[in-house]
Design a protein around this motif. Structure first.
Motif, short mmCIF file in Angstrom:
data_model
loop_
_atom_site.label_atom_id
_atom_site.label_comp_id
_atom_site.label_asym_id
_atom_site.label_seq_id
_atom_site.Cartn_x
_atom_site.Cartn_y
_atom_site.Cartn_z
N ALA A 290 0.82 -1.22 0.00
CA ALA A 290 0.00 0.00 0.00
C ALA A 290 0.85 1.27 0.00
N ASP A 291 0.34 2.30 -0.68
CA ASP A 291 0.96 3.62 -0.67
C ASP A 291 0.01 4.61 0.01
N GLU A 292 0.27 5.92 -0.16
CA GLU A 292 -0.55 6.93 0.51
C GLU A 292 -2.02 6.84 0.13
N THR A 293 -2.29 6.69 -1.17
CA THR A 293 -3.67 6.66 -1.64
C THR A 293 -4.43 5.45 -1.10
N ALA A 294 -3.80 4.29 -1.16
CA ALA A 294 -4.45 3.06 -0.72
C ALA A 294 -4.73 3.08 0.78
N THR A 295 -3.77 3.55 1.57
CA THR A 295 -3.98 3.55 3.02
C THR A 295 -5.05 4.55 3.43
N LEU A 296 -5.12 5.68 2.76
CA LEU A 296 -6.17 6.64 3.05
C LEU A 296 -7.54 6.04 2.72
N ARG A 308 -1.16 5.76 9.92
CA ARG A 308 0.01 6.65 9.87
C ARG A 308 0.02 7.34 8.50
N HIS A 309 0.00 8.67 8.50
CA HIS A 309 -0.05 9.41 7.23
C HIS A 309 0.51 10.81 7.44
N TRP A 310 0.39 11.64 6.40
CA TRP A 310 0.98 12.98 6.37
C TRP A 310 -0.07 14.06 6.69
N PRO A 311 0.33 15.29 6.97
CA PRO A 311 -0.60 16.34 7.39
C PRO A 311 -1.71 16.66 6.39
N TYR A 312 -1.44 16.57 5.08
CA TYR A 312 -2.46 16.96 4.11
C TYR A 312 -3.73 16.12 4.22
N VAL A 313 -3.60 14.94 4.82
CA VAL A 313 -4.76 14.05 4.95
C VAL A 313 -5.83 14.66 5.85
N TYR A 314 -5.44 15.50 6.80
CA TYR A 314 -6.43 16.11 7.68
C TYR A 314 -7.45 16.91 6.87
N GLY A 315 -6.98 17.67 5.91
CA GLY A 315 -7.89 18.41 5.05
C GLY A 315 -8.64 17.51 4.09
N ALA A 316 -7.96 16.46 3.60
CA ALA A 316 -8.61 15.55 2.64
C ALA A 316 -9.77 14.79 3.28
N LEU A 317 -9.65 14.46 4.57
CA LEU A 317 -10.68 13.65 5.23
C LEU A 317 -12.01 14.37 5.36
N ARG A 318 -12.00 15.68 5.32
CA ARG A 318 -13.26 16.41 5.46
C ARG A 318 -14.18 16.17 4.28
N THR A 319 -13.63 15.69 3.16
CA THR A 319 -14.47 15.35 2.01
C THR A 319 -14.84 13.88 1.99
N LEU A 320 -14.33 13.11 2.97
CA LEU A 320 -14.54 11.66 2.95
C LEU A 320 -15.34 11.14 4.14
N LEU A 321 -15.27 11.84 5.27
CA LEU A 321 -15.90 11.35 6.50
C LEU A 321 -16.63 12.47 7.22
N PRO A 322 -17.62 12.14 8.04
CA PRO A 322 -18.26 13.16 8.88
C PRO A 322 -17.24 13.74 9.87
N PRO A 323 -17.45 14.94 10.35
CA PRO A 323 -16.47 15.59 11.22
C PRO A 323 -16.12 14.82 12.49
#
Length: 495
Positions: A290-296, A308-323
């Motif tokens: 798995a890479d970044e995309t698959a693990t997210l 375990r991931h990088w800081p940009y994922v915090y912003g990306a998750l707002r489009t994928l999951l409820p707050p």
């Protein structure tokens, strides 16, 4: 690392030992071009004015070469270039152009090396992964920074140190990165675990493993679910995870001058720590590929509770999951630095303009724009509330139609998602403030990957051995450490 640098192909030679042979640089400049130290104040934080360097005589544009922007097409990097161009609209020679290189980190590094060696591309500024600085500096492909332009204590110290090679600074920190631990409070609460929604400093791997064990006993957990996941595919993400495991048990692979310093015993200790973290009863089986995309995707789909991931994922998750379905904390143990630094090329005829552009792109205003857009900023002031705000027109250009804000309260360039009800939803000011505090603390204590002009050879050797170990039915860390020791010793010597 965008998320991390790529590896350079290694070779096989007598005895079957992998040596990570370094590609010799043909046609490299014999010496660095002289850089004028004359500069005058003006612009953000007293940085040099464009066009006032003695060797900045050629017409523009100032060409900036960079990897793809994770904030998307027309993202924050392009918006910052456009803001610079607006501020210098009356001068053709000071206009700038962003060239985004395709492919992964390996391909980008190869493209930049080839272009700078041949002089065919005409790049004035290059956005380099932090691990490439020693290689490009040693080869004479980038200019050392004038001393008066390197003294800026607002840059986070550990981040600024990534610009150094042999006591000289060759770049300015543009955006940084650090490993973080994301978790799913909804999944943990369903298993009877009451996680703190506020970040803490004392999470350990023991705490994490205890939660994973409890989670595994929860009724209804499927065969495709596990406690956590991370990036263990044979690429730079694996190097980052390995260095974090090694550093967590006190194993350093090289000194500041790029000299190999580990022993077989050190390597076995580090490999044992990595094996313990990636036990089959703890980690998702697919993590090894798995890479970044698959693990997210696995995290967002609920297949794991920890990521375990990088800081940009915090912003990306707002489009994928409820707050309320995700949160973030410091990664237990050591966390590795990533990110990119801006350097002026050695043969640019626009050196003064190039350095002025670099100063603008790394100013307090620009760093705040980067943080608001989802990157990790390199300046302490961006986190402690003392920075100047993002350039107004950049902030407006990055703001989505629904007006939602980013992880840190600024505009977001991420498009609204249809994954959740009503699309992207913000976590709120308190959560964003907690994230910023967590990120700042992690950056101040992060560790670097080895500093060496042979980084490409090093990372491929490490990835090959570690991935083989993780993929083995019965991993033998002692045997793997012995083989890895021999090949790393050669790689760090450029053999």
């Amino acid at each position: 690392m965008g998320r991390g640098s790529g590896g350079q192909g290694g070779a096989r030679r007598g005895g079957g030992r992998s040596t990570g042979r370094r590609v010799l640089l043909a046609g490299v400049l014999g010496c660095l071009l002289a850089v004028s130290s004359a500069a005058c104040s003006g612009g953000p934080e007293g940085t040099p004015q464009a066009g006032q360097d003695g060797n900045a005589t050629d017409q523009g544009p100032i060409v900036v070469a960079s990897g793809l922007d994770v904030t998307g097409s027309g993202g924050v990097r392009q918006q910052l270039i456009e803001e610079w161009n607006r501020k210098h609209a009356s001068s053709k020679s000071e206009q700038a152009k962003l060239v985004e290189l395709p492919g992964g980190a390996d391909q980008q590094r190869s493209q930049l090396l080839g272009a700078l060696q041949s002089g065919s591309a005409g790049y004035d500024v290059v956005n380099l992964d932090i691990t490439w600085i020693p290689e490009f500096a040693e080869a004479g492909l980038i200019r050392p920074m004038p001393e008066e332009e390197t003294v800026d204590r607002d840059f986070i110290n550990r981040v600024h140190r990534t610009t150094l090679w042999k006591g000289r600074s060759y770049a300015r920190p543009f955006n940084t990165d650090v490993g973080l631990l994301y978790y799913r409070p909804d999944l943990l609460e369903a298993a009877g675990i009451q996680p703190s929604r506020q970040p803490t400093l004392n999470w350990s791997w023991g705490d994490l493993n205890a939660s994973i064990k409890t989670l595994a006993l929860s009724p209804g957990r499927g065969d495709d679910q596990a406690g956590w996941t991370t990036q263990l595919k044979q690429y730079e993400g694996l190097t980052a995870n390995t260095v974090e495991a090694f550093a967590s048990v006190g194993v350093e692979l090289a000194d500041e001058e790029g000299r190999y310093r580990a022993s077989e015993a050190d390597l076995k200790k580090g490999l044992d720590e990595l094996l313990e973290r990636t036990r089959h009863d703890r980690i998702l089986a697919s993590a090894v590929s798995a890479d970044e995309t698959a693990t997210l995707a696995d995290f967002a789909a609920g297949r794991v509770a920890f990521l375990r991931h990088w800081p940009y994922v915090y912003g990306a998750l707002r489009t994928l999951l409820p707050p309320d379905a995700y949160s973030v904390n410091r990664l237990p143990g050591a966390s590795v630095l990533g990110g990119q630094n801006l350097a002026a090329t050695a043969d640019s005829p626009r050196a003064g303009n190039a350095r002025a552009l670099i100063a603008f792109l790394t100013s307090q205003e620009s760093e705040r724009c980067l943080l608001d857009a989802g990157f990790a900023a390199t300046r302490a002031s961006a986190y402690n509330g003392n920075s100047r705000p993002c350039w107004p027109r950049v902030a407006a250009a990055l703001r989505p139609a629904d007006g939602a804000s980013t992880a840190t309260g600024g505009p977001s360039s991420a498009p609204p998602s249809k994954a959740g009800e009503g699309g992207a939803k913000d976590q709120g000011a308190a959560a964003r403030k907690a994230f910023t505090w967590t990120l700042s603390g992690a950056l101040k204590e992060a560790v670097q990957r080895p500093r060496t002009p042979y980084y490409g050879a090093f990372t491929q050797v490490l990835q090959a051995h570690v991935h083989a170990l993780l993929s083995a039915e019965r991993p033998d860390s002692a045997k793997a450490a012995g083989r890895l020791h021999l090949d790393l010793r050669d790689a760090f010597e450029g053999k």
